[in-house]
Write an enzyme that holds these catalytic residues in place. Structure first.
Site, PDB file in Angstrom:
ATOM      1  N   HIS A   1       8.859 -26.936   0.178  1.00 31.31           N
ATOM      2  CA  HIS A   1       8.275 -28.116  -0.465  1.00 31.31           C
ATOM      3  C   HIS A   1       7.136 -27.752  -1.400  1.00 31.31           C
ATOM      4  O   HIS A   1       6.384 -28.621  -1.849  1.00 31.31           O
ATOM      5  CB  HIS A   1       7.831 -29.115   0.606  1.00 31.31           C
ATOM      6  CG  HIS A   1       8.974 -29.558   1.465  1.00 31.31           C
ATOM      7  ND1 HIS A   1       9.682 -30.724   1.245  1.00 31.31           N
ATOM      8  CD2 HIS A   1       9.585 -28.936   2.506  1.00 31.31           C
ATOM      9  CE1 HIS A   1      10.657 -30.810   2.126  1.00 31.31           C
ATOM     10  NE2 HIS A   1      10.622 -29.738   2.912  1.00 31.31           N
TER      11      HIS A   1
ATOM     12  N   LYS B   1     -13.109   0.873  -2.310  1.00 30.92           N
ATOM     13  CA  LYS B   1     -14.144   1.084  -1.285  1.00 30.92           C
ATOM     14  C   LYS B   1     -15.319   1.868  -1.887  1.00 30.92           C
ATOM     15  O   LYS B   1     -16.481   1.536  -1.646  1.00 30.92           O
ATOM     16  CB  LYS B   1     -13.574   1.867  -0.098  1.00 30.92           C
ATOM     17  CG  LYS B   1     -12.675   1.054   0.826  1.00 30.92           C
ATOM     18  CD  LYS B   1     -12.258   1.927   2.016  1.00 30.92           C
ATOM     19  CE  LYS B   1     -11.266   1.247   2.916  1.00 30.92           C
ATOM     20  NZ  LYS B   1     -10.794   2.096   4.012  1.00 30.92           N
TER      21      LYS B   1
ATOM     22  N   GLU C   1       0.816  -1.220   0.000  1.00 31.72           N
ATOM     23  CA  GLU C   1       0.000   0.000   0.000  1.00 31.72           C
ATOM     24  C   GLU C   1       0.846   1.265   0.000  1.00 31.72           C
ATOM     25  O   GLU C   1       0.393   2.311  -0.454  1.00 31.72           O
ATOM     26  CB  GLU C   1      -0.932   0.022   1.224  1.00 31.72           C
ATOM     27  CG  GLU C   1      -2.248  -0.671   0.932  1.00 31.72           C
ATOM     28  CD  GLU C   1      -3.287  -0.511   2.041  1.00 31.72           C
ATOM     29  OE1 GLU C   1      -4.257  -1.251   1.995  1.00 31.72           O
ATOM     30  OE2 GLU C   1      -3.123   0.336   2.934  1.00 31.72           O
TER      31      GLU C   1
HETATM   32  O1  PA5 Z   1      -3.425   1.127   5.824  1.00 28.69           O
HETATM   33  C1  PA5 Z   1      -4.527   1.560   5.523  1.00 28.69           C
HETATM   34  O2  PA5 Z   1      -4.781   2.787   5.570  1.00 28.69           O
HETATM   35  C2  PA5 Z   1      -5.658   0.641   5.121  1.00 28.69           C
HETATM   36  O3  PA5 Z   1      -5.222  -0.664   5.002  1.00 28.69           O
HETATM   37  C3  PA5 Z   1      -6.757   0.707   6.150  1.00 28.69           C
HETATM   38  O4  PA5 Z   1      -6.236   0.362   7.405  1.00 28.69           O
HETATM   39  C4  PA5 Z   1      -7.920  -0.240   5.814  1.00 28.69           C
HETATM   40  O5  PA5 Z   1      -8.408   0.025   4.539  1.00 28.69           O
HETATM   41  C5  PA5 Z   1      -9.046  -0.091   6.840  1.00 28.69           C
HETATM   42  O6  PA5 Z   1      -9.475   1.239   6.906  1.00 28.69           O
HETATM   43  P1  PA5 Z   1     -10.263   1.793   8.156  1.00 28.69           P
HETATM   44  O7  PA5 Z   1      -9.388   1.693   9.352  1.00 28.69           O
HETATM   45  O8  PA5 Z   1     -10.590   3.205   7.798  1.00 28.69           O
HETATM   46  O9  PA5 Z   1     -11.502   0.939   8.288  1.00 28.69           O
END
Ligand code: PA5
Length: 374
Positions: free
Chosen positions: A278, A367, A257
């Site tokens: 394996h 999302k 990310e």
């Molecule tokens: O690292 C990030 O920002 C994302 O992986 C969020 O943690 C994830 O999408 C969940 O989002 P939220 O905490 O707003 O529900």
């Protein structure tokens, strides 16, 4: 202290400039967090954890991505003995998984920690609806609301608004810390404390890394960039302890990310050896040479240590660059060091690739589309 077995060509002027940029970034709150922890907040976390432990056999942790991977990684690796059992939910949209989690909680006394920075993510929202209903059926509304702990934004979002309206105990995800960098905030600290992880030691490890392992983290970031420039487009995180599989998952999220934008970045993959020798061992030894291996070298037993040695020799012979990151101890301190080390290395690495380490426009795109469909 984190030890590495390689030395990259670090441009120190550039590295210093990047570190300054990170420290000043509006999402760089994690950078100084271990050194300047809010002790009042830490105390609130410990008190809430104790209350949950006193009255519940199970804590249902609801969250996805950065809201669950980090703390799950530490809890599953350390397997603390004295804590309350953690059951995870809201990290997929599978009805089968949700039913399974509800069944696991069964008739046990339980509390809920719902974690979502935005407070609007669909996966945790749906799971929370189900568990909240179960909690109210079991305890009645008043007691149920006292068993709900919401970790979310300070002042906005659906979860924030509901928490205020119903009087849930609230913890804040700081504005200047994004999901995948939030393990050491209440996001991770509350569930870890409930599970029996020594969060003081974890923080101590992170603070040590913030002063002693910066050079190693920068070195590793430059090495990733060098390898990327040479055409290696995949990094395989390898560990030799099956209980650290979730730490690999957190690493994949952290790097994926943070770096994967503007058509940049290195694809983060992972293996757990010797199990995967394996299954994927053949490819690692002799398949397409577009990958390198980063061994997370946890202290391990004598036989397993020989496997580490054998893998390093064999894979180098097979033409894979092998990086070794040695972890000082298999405990809270070691994991605190590792968390900070990788957060820092990842942020520096993303900056070298010329992308913003702290946003995730791709996740938001998914999302938004899903919201339109459901
Ligand atoms: O690292 C990030 O920002 C994302 O992986 C969020 O943690 C994830 O999408 C969940 O989002 P939220 O905490 O707003 O529900």
């Amino acid at each position: 202290m984190i030890k590495i077995n390689f030395d990259s060509k670090v441009d120190t002027t550039k590295a210093t400039a990047i570190l300054k940029e990170i420290a000043k970034d509006r999402m760089g709150g994690w950078f100084n967090l271990p050194r300047k922890y809010d002790m009042g907040e830490l105390m609130r976390i410990k008190e809430a954890a104790q209350k949950i432990r006193d009255e519940s056999e199970v804590l249902v942790c609801i969250g996805i991505g950065g809201s669950y991977l980090g703390h799950r990684a530490v809890i599953e690796a350390l397997r603390p003995k004295s804590g309350t059992r953690i059951i995870y939910a809201g990290n997929s949209l599978s009805r089968r998984e949700l039913d399974h989690a509800l069944k696991l909680v069964g008739d046990h006394d339980f509390s809920i920690n719902v974690i979502s920075k935005s407070g609007t993510t669909l996966e945790p929202a749906l799971a929370f609806g189900e568990f909240r209903k179960k909690l109210i059926e079991k305890y009645g509304e008043e007691e149920a609301y006292q068993r709900i702990y919401a970790t979310t934004d300070k002042k906005q979002g659906a979860l924030h608004d509901e928490a205020v309206a119903c009087g849930y105990t609230r913890f804040v995800v700081p504005d200047n810390i994004g999901g995948r960098y939030s393990v050491l905030t209440a996001v991770g600290m509350l569930p870890m404390a409930v599970a029996g992880v020594d969060i003081d030691k974890l923080l101590e490890g992170a603070a040590d890394a913030a002063s002693e392992s910066v050079e190693a983290a920068v070195n590793y970031a430059f090495m990733r960039y060098e390898l990327g420039a040479k055409g290696y487009d995949t990094e395989v995180f390898a560990s030799f302890e099956p209980c650290t599989a979730y730490f690999n998952e957190w690493l994949k999220q952290l790097f994926g990310e943070s770096e994967g934008k503007d058509k940049q970045g290195v694809w983060p993959a992972s293996v757990v050896y010797s199990t995967d020798l394996h299954s994927l061992g053949q490819f690692m030894q002799d398949g397409r040479r577009n990958l390198w291996e980063t061994i997370i070298d946890y202290p391990t037993d004598e036989t397993n240590a020989k496997v580490v040695q054998a893998v390093k020799i064999a894979h180098l012979q097979g033409g894979i660059p092998v990086l070794d990151i040695a972890v000082s101890s298999f405990d809270e301190k070691g994991f605190g060091e590792l968390i900070y080390f990788f957060e820092l290395a990842c942020a520096v690495s993303a900056k070298l690739f010329g992308v913003n380490p702290f946003d995730q426009p791709g996740v938001e795109a998914y999302k938004n589309e899903l919201r339109k469909l459901i």
